[in-house]
Scaffold this motif. Structure first.
Motif, PDB file in Angstrom:
ATOM      1  N   SER B 706       0.834  -1.188   0.000  1.00 48.58           N
ATOM      2  CA  SER B 706       0.000   0.000   0.000  1.00 48.58           C
ATOM      3  C   SER B 706       0.871   1.242   0.000  1.00 48.58           C
ATOM      4  CB  SER B 706      -0.936   0.006   1.208  1.00 48.58           C
ATOM      5  OG  SER B 706      -0.194  -0.145   2.378  1.00 48.58           O
ATOM      6  N   CYS B 707       0.355   2.276  -0.624  1.00 44.74           N
ATOM      7  CA  CYS B 707       1.077   3.533  -0.654  1.00 44.74           C
ATOM      8  C   CYS B 707       0.061   4.649  -0.864  1.00 44.74           C
ATOM      9  CB  CYS B 707       2.105   3.541  -1.786  1.00 44.74           C
ATOM     10  SG  CYS B 707       1.388   3.389  -3.424  1.00 44.74           S
ATOM     11  N   ASN B 708       0.438   5.859  -0.605  1.00 38.90           N
ATOM     12  CA  ASN B 708      -0.515   6.935  -0.847  1.00 38.90           C
ATOM     13  C   ASN B 708      -0.064   7.813  -2.002  1.00 38.90           C
ATOM     14  OD1 ASN B 708       1.478   8.454   0.365  1.00 38.90           O
ATOM     15  ND2 ASN B 708       0.024   9.768   1.430  1.00 38.90           N
ATOM     16  N   CYS B 769      -1.780  -3.908  -5.070  1.00 35.63           N
ATOM     17  CA  CYS B 769      -1.272  -2.780  -4.307  1.00 35.63           C
ATOM     18  C   CYS B 769      -2.381  -1.748  -4.163  1.00 35.63           C
ATOM     19  CB  CYS B 769      -0.077  -2.169  -5.040  1.00 35.63           C
ATOM     20  SG  CYS B 769       0.570  -0.729  -4.202  1.00 35.63           S
ATOM     21  N   LEU B 770      -2.556  -1.270  -2.957  1.00 37.10           N
ATOM     22  CA  LEU B 770      -3.494  -0.167  -2.740  1.00 37.10           C
ATOM     23  C   LEU B 770      -2.729   1.117  -3.009  1.00 37.10           C
ATOM     24  CD1 LEU B 770      -5.337  -1.100   0.562  1.00 37.10           C
ATOM     25  CD2 LEU B 770      -5.901  -1.705  -1.773  1.00 37.10           C
ATOM     26  N   CYS B 771      -3.130   1.818  -4.035  1.00 36.57           N
ATOM     27  CA  CYS B 771      -2.437   3.053  -4.372  1.00 36.57           C
ATOM     28  C   CYS B 771      -3.289   4.256  -4.002  1.00 36.57           C
ATOM     29  CB  CYS B 771      -2.135   3.113  -5.863  1.00 36.57           C
ATOM     30  SG  CYS B 771      -0.984   1.844  -6.382  1.00 36.57           S
ATOM     31  N   HIS B 772      -2.623   5.350  -3.809  1.00 37.60           N
ATOM     32  CA  HIS B 772      -3.288   6.607  -3.532  1.00 37.60           C
ATOM     33  C   HIS B 772      -4.263   6.469  -2.361  1.00 37.60           C
ATOM     34  CE1 HIS B 772      -4.570  10.639  -4.414  1.00 37.60           C
ATOM     35  NE2 HIS B 772      -3.720  10.679  -5.394  1.00 37.60           N
ATOM     36  N   VAL B 773      -3.832   5.790  -1.338  1.00 41.34           N
ATOM     37  CA  VAL B 773      -4.680   5.608  -0.158  1.00 41.34           C
ATOM     38  C   VAL B 773      -4.860   6.965   0.510  1.00 41.34           C
ATOM     39  CG1 VAL B 773      -4.913   4.452   2.056  1.00 41.34           C
ATOM     40  CG2 VAL B 773      -3.804   3.287   0.159  1.00 41.34           C
ATOM     41  N   ASN B 774      -6.064   7.400   0.569  1.00 46.82           N
ATOM     42  CA  ASN B 774      -6.330   8.736   1.087  1.00 46.82           C
ATOM     43  C   ASN B 774      -7.261   8.666   2.285  1.00 46.82           C
ATOM     44  OD1 ASN B 774      -6.637  11.444   1.418  1.00 46.82           O
ATOM     45  ND2 ASN B 774      -7.752  11.794  -0.492  1.00 46.82           N
ATOM     46  N   PHE B 775      -6.731   8.938   3.455  1.00 46.73           N
ATOM     47  CA  PHE B 775      -7.521   8.919   4.684  1.00 46.73           C
ATOM     48  C   PHE B 775      -8.019  10.334   4.984  1.00 46.73           C
ATOM     49  CE2 PHE B 775      -7.086   5.018   7.349  1.00 46.73           C
ATOM     50  CZ  PHE B 775      -6.400   4.238   6.446  1.00 46.73           C
ATOM     51  N   THR B 776      -9.247  10.420   5.385  1.00 48.03           N
ATOM     52  CA  THR B 776      -9.764  11.705   5.850  1.00 48.03           C
ATOM     53  C   THR B 776     -10.435  11.481   7.197  1.00 48.03           C
ATOM     54  OG1 THR B 776     -10.363  12.065   3.566  1.00 48.03           O
ATOM     55  CG2 THR B 776     -11.052  13.732   5.124  1.00 48.03           C
ATOM     56  N   VAL B 777     -10.106  12.304   8.155  1.00 47.98           N
ATOM     57  CA  VAL B 777     -10.690  12.157   9.487  1.00 47.98           C
ATOM     58  C   VAL B 777     -11.619  13.319   9.749  1.00 47.98           C
ATOM     59  CG1 VAL B 777     -10.193  11.893  11.934  1.00 47.98           C
ATOM     60  CG2 VAL B 777      -8.529  11.150  10.245  1.00 47.98           C
ATOM     61  N   SER B 778     -12.772  13.024  10.300  1.00 46.84           N
ATOM     62  CA  SER B 778     -13.588  14.133  10.768  1.00 46.84           C
ATOM     63  C   SER B 778     -14.234  13.751  12.090  1.00 46.84           C
ATOM     64  CB  SER B 778     -14.637  14.528   9.730  1.00 46.84           C
ATOM     65  OG  SER B 778     -15.344  13.409   9.309  1.00 46.84           O
ATOM     66  N   VAL B 787     -13.730   8.113   9.817  1.00 46.48           N
ATOM     67  CA  VAL B 787     -12.578   7.993   8.926  1.00 46.48           C
ATOM     68  C   VAL B 787     -13.076   7.552   7.561  1.00 46.48           C
ATOM     69  CG1 VAL B 787     -10.411   6.797   8.487  1.00 46.48           C
ATOM     70  CG2 VAL B 787     -11.019   7.413  10.804  1.00 46.48           C
ATOM     71  N   THR B 788     -12.706   8.283   6.553  1.00 45.99           N
ATOM     72  CA  THR B 788     -13.097   7.958   5.190  1.00 45.99           C
ATOM     73  C   THR B 788     -11.836   7.621   4.400  1.00 45.99           C
ATOM     74  OG1 THR B 788     -14.779   9.651   5.429  1.00 45.99           O
ATOM     75  CG2 THR B 788     -14.446   8.778   3.219  1.00 45.99           C
ATOM     76  N   VAL B 789     -11.857   6.522   3.722  1.00 38.78           N
ATOM     77  CA  VAL B 789     -10.699   6.126   2.923  1.00 38.78           C
ATOM     78  C   VAL B 789     -11.115   5.954   1.476  1.00 38.78           C
ATOM     79  CG1 VAL B 789      -8.816   4.486   2.626  1.00 38.78           C
ATOM     80  CG2 VAL B 789      -9.856   4.783   4.852  1.00 38.78           C
ATOM     81  N   MET B 928     -13.138   4.219 -12.508  1.00 38.51           N
ATOM     82  CA  MET B 928     -12.847   5.390 -11.696  1.00 38.51           C
ATOM     83  C   MET B 928     -11.547   5.112 -10.968  1.00 38.51           C
ATOM     84  SD  MET B 928     -16.644   6.012 -10.173  1.00 38.51           S
ATOM     85  CE  MET B 928     -16.350   7.492  -9.232  1.00 38.51           C
ATOM     86  N   THR B 929     -10.692   6.098 -10.939  1.00 43.25           N
ATOM     87  CA  THR B 929      -9.441   5.907 -10.220  1.00 43.25           C
ATOM     88  C   THR B 929      -8.918   7.236  -9.685  1.00 43.25           C
ATOM     89  OG1 THR B 929      -7.122   5.307 -10.444  1.00 43.25           O
ATOM     90  CG2 THR B 929      -8.246   5.926 -12.459  1.00 43.25           C
ATOM     91  N   PRO B 930      -8.345   7.213  -8.506  1.00 39.02           N
ATOM     92  CA  PRO B 930      -7.749   8.443  -7.991  1.00 39.02           C
ATOM     93  C   PRO B 930      -6.399   8.746  -8.643  1.00 39.02           C
ATOM     94  CG  PRO B 930      -7.546   6.684  -6.380  1.00 39.02           C
ATOM     95  CD  PRO B 930      -8.301   6.123  -7.542  1.00 39.02           C
TER      96      PRO B 930
END
Lengths: 337, 1051
Positions: B706-708, B769-778, B787-789, B928-930
């Protein structure tokens, strides 16, 4: 710390076949989780039970959302909410409409009404199929029945078109609908040895030869209802038993037609008179609805024959002779006219 | 009358039953644009109406065309009562305004209702006839292309990269207007959706105007955000990078142009030019005295102002650590001046890009960030959003000065964000300080430059790691060594950046996702007190986040972070910090030292034992991680000593084999005062917790990476199977045990479990591979953490990966030869294999093989900053790193843990790029892809930006399956609407997709919930590479649309 909300939404909706089966089989989330834990999936992935629980919940939720669409499969194909690959769509539909042999034998020929639905818990107990699964299967039968009930054209085609089922499954549904419509009695003890396949086969032949549609393709409901006139005409068959010459002629025709196609040919030939009488007796009494419903019970009356030879092996390939064409020998032949 | 908009309503399908009696619907459609409305006939009694309307024509200004969305409302006709609305479709017609993008929007759109969700679909055709308007006072900016992609879009060539554009518009939030008390939730939601649609249209138009002013024709890395400030209003702001793009016409241009790594390429070392005046910093401010004051207008600002100060440590003498490039000397000086001036002219030399054309990036300084806590106030005059503008200007100014302190003239990978809770708002900005190649920034000499770029040297593969600041006047005490690649320039021991890994960087092994997670309790407070409390907490949080990142990085045996994104979220009673980045081992940087733990009570025997046990565990973990991520840096051979290293200190540094204790270094490197080893003092339970938490991070199961960042360093053989997903989790904290530790643990578990769930869920895609892993916390409520991923899972071909290991041997041979050459005093690039080792699959972007001469000196003298001031400020990384250094100095024991494994360098990069042909062509599927690319496919056309905002509300939460059911359905619907819009534009994929906002509010007692989602991305047409070879002219859009349209027949 408790999870209030836990979801996973993919651009392509992932369908896990094993999970789908568990869901269709009516397992509750807890049971499904327990089953999956036993399957050793956790060790494979080095995961925890909590992960499994969350995954199971999520999949079940997805299936639940899909269920509404599965009730009208063409909608599943054209909806935009879930992006599902075509092969997966087919799988979803086919599995959703699949049924258990044990269940269908219990329901076959019964009216698909609320009354029957109430009996589902009994059926569930008898068959060991979860009530949830029973309900799904029953509702499927009923839904298909409702949709094709009033339709013109071939029953199988209609089912296939509106439910996008495979050919085999559509045929099975045609049989179920046909039996439900004519309310043939299939639950009696002496019919227990017959499988759904046996009934489905006869249903198919009856649809082809005995229904209104078989005679005139312009009629309404043509493939669901038996041709009343035809049943009336069957009375004439008395002659086949009463008149010795005709009996002999009938025998020789049948024997010619079936020669070499029947494992129990000699037994059949030896018992032809009894068999014929039995069948004609059944045939001549098909004027009342009640008798029609009883068709199968009475058709298998000639114990001597069936005790020797279980029915399925009788199933012939259609013979070259007109009158017998397409008929199983244990059913009265079509009128000779 | 510069534009004519034409709309045709064709048909509907799967409409809901609106008349219970007949189980049917009498549907008709209202088409509205601006203030004009048309209606179709009522199509009686059908759930699949065929309107086949005439063309409705709207004659409108292009300004309106840009601002307004086309609004299509489907209604059920009712003779006696008011007509019931079934739902709406908003269509952004902006893509029709570019010349090269879509020409028609045609397809099935989901009919969306904010209360009921999607209710059937409607088939619409939209066209625009645009008349040329040459009025130079025009207010519209039609024709400026927008891209969310944060790199130069694949089928374009960057002629000039102009720089930063930003704009901001504010309005009152309809949800908080008085009228909201009397209107229905539906009306309120729709008003909001419409307003935001309008505002983003206006914003885009205004940004477009700025781009035109700069003589650009496109905005790349466009990031638009909404701040729902509640009572005080609604802010829509956007940033981007203005560029002049050229469409690449011939496919030949896609061929990677980087095919002749001429060996005699010499890296021109710092041609340091004494340039004292340009960057003399402002008057020094005694930082420690700095206090902040509340402005009476409640616009409370706690702005740090310090970083560009303190002249005392800034001697201005240049220190040339090498010979200036002979051939390019004067020319380069000229160029540099041009850059300087080009960048100087700009208010903010910022770039929202994260990946760059080869040669663009010369040096990277490090992460710069700034935060500021503000009190929100009602926006009195929406037309003059001065306050908000001023806030952001302050922050940007600070970022700029931080960059300057790092000796950099630009900031790349720049982004801005906010976190709002009640009336407190944290504004954050971060980026990576960098030195850029001037050529892309210049006007005029485009063609000449391009030529030059092609002719001149290839980019140095380690150049970007070299420090841009002067080593004698470092802005913070870092530990410098000579670059392990070229051995000529200095590099830091670790490098943190917000950008993607440059394509030409040499990486050893694979990368991995590294996260730092942190919670801090905060007292509930009002207004100013609250803001003060938050600002006091912030520096400590930043510091701790940084420590965690550093520890975890070392634990992984890596030395650089890319794609670093730190999010600080403010809630009622806590602050959350979440930093995500991708750790890699850069070949050019030194091997990271180990982690050493030390106790404070050394006499206690059992304690000692415990410590040594922990130490062993840590060492084991490091060793394990090195194996896991295939980090086998080459052992420095004795021969290399022969290379010309000017300073004795440095030579001895190289003499040491990696396993040697770093004590030696401390002796030799006293000037730096920093040691190799990283010491953790566990003197209290807190620290123990930290150590534990270090070890609790479980690596992903085998087969998963995994990577972001965009792609995983070290994996190249992607297959075309991709799966983008969004996962949301909300946990409720039990209010009893709210201590910082419990909170940290909860948060940590939440993130770890979420990742575990993802791995489990996607196990069918292994190896992947998990790419562009984007975590958002609110923090939607007191005790809720959300947590939104969003990420994309891409499978890769394991067989090919295996193949590459076979090439090890060959590589080592190659390498040996290179080493020999090095002995000949040629400061060569280590990697003669630079051609095949381009780690990026989309190597298409090698539009030009540009050279990066490191000819740009770090002209800016690093202005040193007083780091003791950190507590006063919402600080920048620079200071944190400094602080770190201080702690280290205090440390007691040090040893370096390195795994010695002699193995060739750079092998991780060599992968065969060809993807296996895709077995089944998935017709009608919209991907769809980030990411900015689609593996195994070529993007042939950009159709325009997708920027959508949806609100969904329910008053029957339980019936819709609870919160999970509600949100699951909503997100699925959002995806569906995005896909439908892309398909209608004729596209088959969305790239650079991002869910910018997912605000979820619930009230289970009232059985209600509401959610707002904002997504964006670029609609594109892609062609599979395998298809491309067979039929080059195939148009996937045709398939796509036909499959969409056939639906009406069968139902």
């Amino acid at each position: 710390m408790t999870s209030e909300l836990d979801i996973f939404v993919g651009n392509t909706t992932l369908i896990d076949e094993d999970m789908y089966r568990l869901w269709l089989d009516g397992y509750l989330v807890t049971n499904a989780v327990a089953l999956r834990v036993r399957s050793g999936i956790l060790e494979q992935m080095g995961s925890t039970a909590a992960v499994l629980q969350s995954d199971t919940m999520d999949r079940y939720r997805t299936f639940h959302m899909l269920e509404r669409l599965l009730h009208a499969p063409p909608k599943l194909l054209h909806q935009l909410i879930f992006q599902i690959l075509p092969s997966r769509q087919a799988l979803l539909i086919e599995r959703y409409y699949a049924f258990d042999e044990a269940f269908v034998r219990e329901v076959l020929g019964k009216k698909l009404s609320k009354g029957t639905k109430k009996d589902l818990d009994d059926i569930s107990t008898i068959t060991g199929i979860t009530l949830k699964s029973c309900r799904r299967q029953f509702d499927n039968f009923k839904r298909v029945f409702k949709v094709v009930e009033e339709m013109r054209g071939s029953l199988v085609d209609n089912i296939q078109q509106h439910f996008l089922l495979s050919d085999q499954l559509a045929r099975d549904y045609a049989a179920i609908v046909f039996f439900a419509n004519n309310r043939f009695e299939t639950g009696k003890k002496k019919l227990q040895y017959l499988s759904f396949g046996d009934f489905a086969f006869s249903a198919e032949l009856m649809i082809q030869n005995w229904t209104l549609g078989a005679v005139d393709s312009q009629m309404d409901d043509m493939h669901m209802d038996l041709d009343k006139e035809f049943l009336q005409d069957l009375k004439e068959l008395k002659l086949l038993v009463a008149d010795k010459d005709l009996l002999d002629l009938h025998k020789s025709l049948v024997c010619t037609a079936l020669w070499g196609k029947l494992g129990v040919f000699s037994e059949m030939k030896a018992n032809f008179k009894n068999l014929s009488r039995g069948l004609v007796n059944v045939a001549t009494k098909l004027t009342h609805n009640k008798d029609v419903r009883d068709l199968f019970r009475r058709a298998v009356l000639p114990k001597s024959v069936f005790s020797v030879c279980p029915l399925p092996r009788w199933l012939p390939t259609p013979g070259p002779l007109g009158p017998l064409h397409g008929h199983p020998p244990w059913l009265p032949p079509a009128p000779l006219s | 009358m510069p534009g004519k908009l034409k709309v045709k309503i064709v048909a509907g399908r799967h409409l809901p039953v609106m008349d219970r009696a007949s189980d049917l619907t009498d549907a008709f459609v209202e088409v509205k644009f601006g203030n004009t409305t048309f209606k179709t006939d009522v199509y009686l009694k059908s759930l699949n109406p065929q309107w086949n309307s005439e063309w409705f024509k709207f004659e409108v200004d292009d300004e309106d065309l840009q601002d307004e969305p086309l609004q299509i409302t489907v209604l059920d006709h009712d003779t006696y009562s008011a007509n019931d609305a079934i739902g709406k479709v908003y269509i952004d017609i902006d893509p029709l305004l570019y010349s090269e993008a879509a020409t028609v929007i045609s397809g099935w759109f989901p009919i969306y209702d904010t209360i009921h969700g999607i209710r059937g679909e409607i088939n619409v055709v939209v066209k625009v006839d645009l008349f040329n308007d040459l009025n130079r006072f025009r207010q519209s900016s039609c024709g400026v292309k927008f891209f969310c992609t944060t790199s130069i879009p694949k089928c374009y060539r960057a002629v000039i990269i102009h720089g930063f554009v930003e704009e901001l518009v504010v309005n009152e939030d309809p949800e908080y207007q008085w009228i909201d008390r009397i209107r229905t939730p539906r009306a309120s939601n729709e008003a909001r959706q419409r307003l935001i649609s309008l505002m983003s249209g206006e914003l885009q138009r205004k940004i477009g105007l700025k781009v035109l002013e700069m003589r650009g024709n496109a905005v790349v890395g466009y990031l638009q955000c909404f701040d729902l400030e509640g009572e005080s209003g609604l802010v829509v702001r956007a940033i981007g990078t203005a560029c002049t793009l050229d469409k690449l016409s011939s496919p030949a241009a896609f061929l990677p142009a980087c095919n002749s790594p001429s060996k005699e390429m010499k890296e021109i070392p710092f041609n340091e030019d004494p340039n004292p005046n340009t960057h003399s910093s402002g008057p020094s401010t005694p930082l420690k005295n700095q206090t902040y004051s509340f402005s009476p207008s409640k616009s409370y600002s706690r702005q740090s102002s310090s970083s560009d100060t303190d002249l005392s440590l800034t001697p201005k003498t240049g220190m040339g650590s090498g010979s200036a490039g002979k051939e390019g000397g004067p020319f380069k000086a000229l160029l540099r001046q041009q850059t300087q001036s080009a960048l100087e002219q700009r208010e903010f030399p910022f770039f929202t890009l994260t990946a760059f054309p080869p040669g663009f990036l010369v040096h990277v300084g490090g992460v710069v960030s700034a935060r500021s806590v503000k009190l929100l106030d009602r926006i009195h005059n929406p037309d003059e959003p001065e306050t908000r503008d001023a806030w952001w200007a302050e922050i940007r100014q600070e970022i700029k000065s931080h960059a300057k302190a790092l000796g950099c003239h630009a900031v790349v990978g720049y982004s801005e964000s906010t976190s709002i809770c009640e009336e407190v708002c944290i504004l954050s900005a971060s980026g990576t300080a960098a030195v850029l190649n001037p050529r892309f920034l210049q006007d005029g000499t485009v063609e000449g430059c391009l030529e030059q770029r092609l002719e001149e040297n290839l980019p140095t593969r380690c150049g970007f790691c070299h420090i841009p600041y002067d080593e004698l006047n470092m802005p913070f005490p870092a530990h410098l060594t000579y670059c392990y690649n070229c051995r000529k320039q200095k590099v830091p021991d670790v490098l943190f950046t917000t950008i993607d890994l440059p394509t030409d960087a040499t990486v050893i092994g694979k990368g991995c996702l590294i996260q730092a997670r942190l919670c801090r309790l905060k007292k509930k407070a009002q207004a100013e007190a609250n803001a003060t409390a938050i600002s006091n907490l912030l520096p400590f949080m930043e510091y701790e986040v940084h420590t965690q990142l550093m520890n975890k990085l070392k634990l992984k045996g890596m030395n650089a972070l890319f794609g670093l994104r730190i999010q600080i979220t403010v809630g009622e009673n806590m602050l959350m910090g979440l930093a995500s980045a991708t750790g890699v081992y850069l070949a050019a940087l030194p091997t990271p030292g180990g982690i050493q733990i030390a106790g404070k009570t050394p006499n206690d025997g059992s304690y000692e034992q415990h410590i040594s046990h922990m130490q062993k565990k840590i060492n084991d973990t490091i060793a394990k991680n090195k194996e896991l991520y295939e980090i086998n840096p080459p052992e420095i051979s004795e021969e290399i000593i022969g290379s010309p290293i000017p300073e004795p200190r440095q030579r001895s540094r190289l003499l040491r084999s990696q396993s040697e204790s770093s004590d030696e270094v401390t002796e030799l490197d006293l000037s730096h005062g920093k040691k190799d080893a990283f010491v953790l003092e566990i003197d209290d339970t807190d620290a123990m917790e930290d150590v534990h938490s270090l070890l609790t991070d479980v690596p992903p199961p085998s087969g998963f990476y995994s990577c972001n960042t965009e792609i995983m360093p070290g994996i190249n053989n992607w297959t075309s199977e991709i799966q983008m997903f969004t996962s949301v989790r909300v946990i409720r904290l039990s209010s009893l045990n709210l201590t910082n530790q419990a909170l940290n643990k909860n948060f940590n578990d939440l993130c770890e479990n979420l990742l575990k769930s993802l791995y489990f869920k996607l196990r069918s895609m292994i190896p992947c591979c998990l790419c562009h892993v984007n975590f958002t916390v609110s923090l939607p409520e007191d005790e809720l953490i959300q947590v939104t991923v969003t990420a994309v899972a891409i499978t890769f071909d394991k067989n090919q990966a295996l193949q590459t290991t076979k090439t090890h041997v060959e590589k080592s041979l190659q390498r040996a030869s290179t080493d020999n050459e090095e002995l000949l005093q040629f400061p060569l690039e280590l990697c003669s294999d630079s051609l095949p080792s381009h780690p990026l699959p989309p190597a298409k972007e090698h539009l030009e093989s540009a050279s990066s001469n490191s000819g740009i000196p770090a002209a800016q003298r690093a202005t040193s900053v007083d780091y003791s001031s950190f507590a006063d400020r919402c600080s920048s990384w620079i200071e944190l790193i400094k602080l770190k250094a201080q702690t280290i100095r205090r440390g007691s024991i040090k040893t370096t843990v390195t795994v010695e494994k002699a193995s060739p360098v750079g092998d991780g990069n060599f992968r065969n790029r060809s993807a296996p042909p895709c077995a089944n062509s998935t017709v009608g599927v919209v991907k769809m892809t980030p990411l900015s690319f689609i593996p195994g496919a070529k993007i042939t056309k950009y159709l325009g930006i997708i920027n959508m905002f949806f609100i969904r509300e329910t008053t029957s939460l339980r019936e819709e399956g609870g919160v999970s059911g509600f949100l699951h359905a909503f997100i699925a619907e959002v995806f569906a609407m995005v896909r439908a819009h892309v398909a209608a534009l004729g596209g088959n994929a969305v790239v650079s997709y991002i869910m910018k906002q997912c605000v979820f509010m619930e009230n289970p007692n009232k059985n209600q919930a509401q959610c707002l989602i904002n997504v964006s991305g670029d609609a594109v047409v892609f062609v599979r590479e395998s298809d491309l070879e067979v039929v080059s002219t195939q148009q996937p859009t045709a398939n796509c649309q036909s499959s969409c349209t056939e639906g009406e027949v069968t139902t």
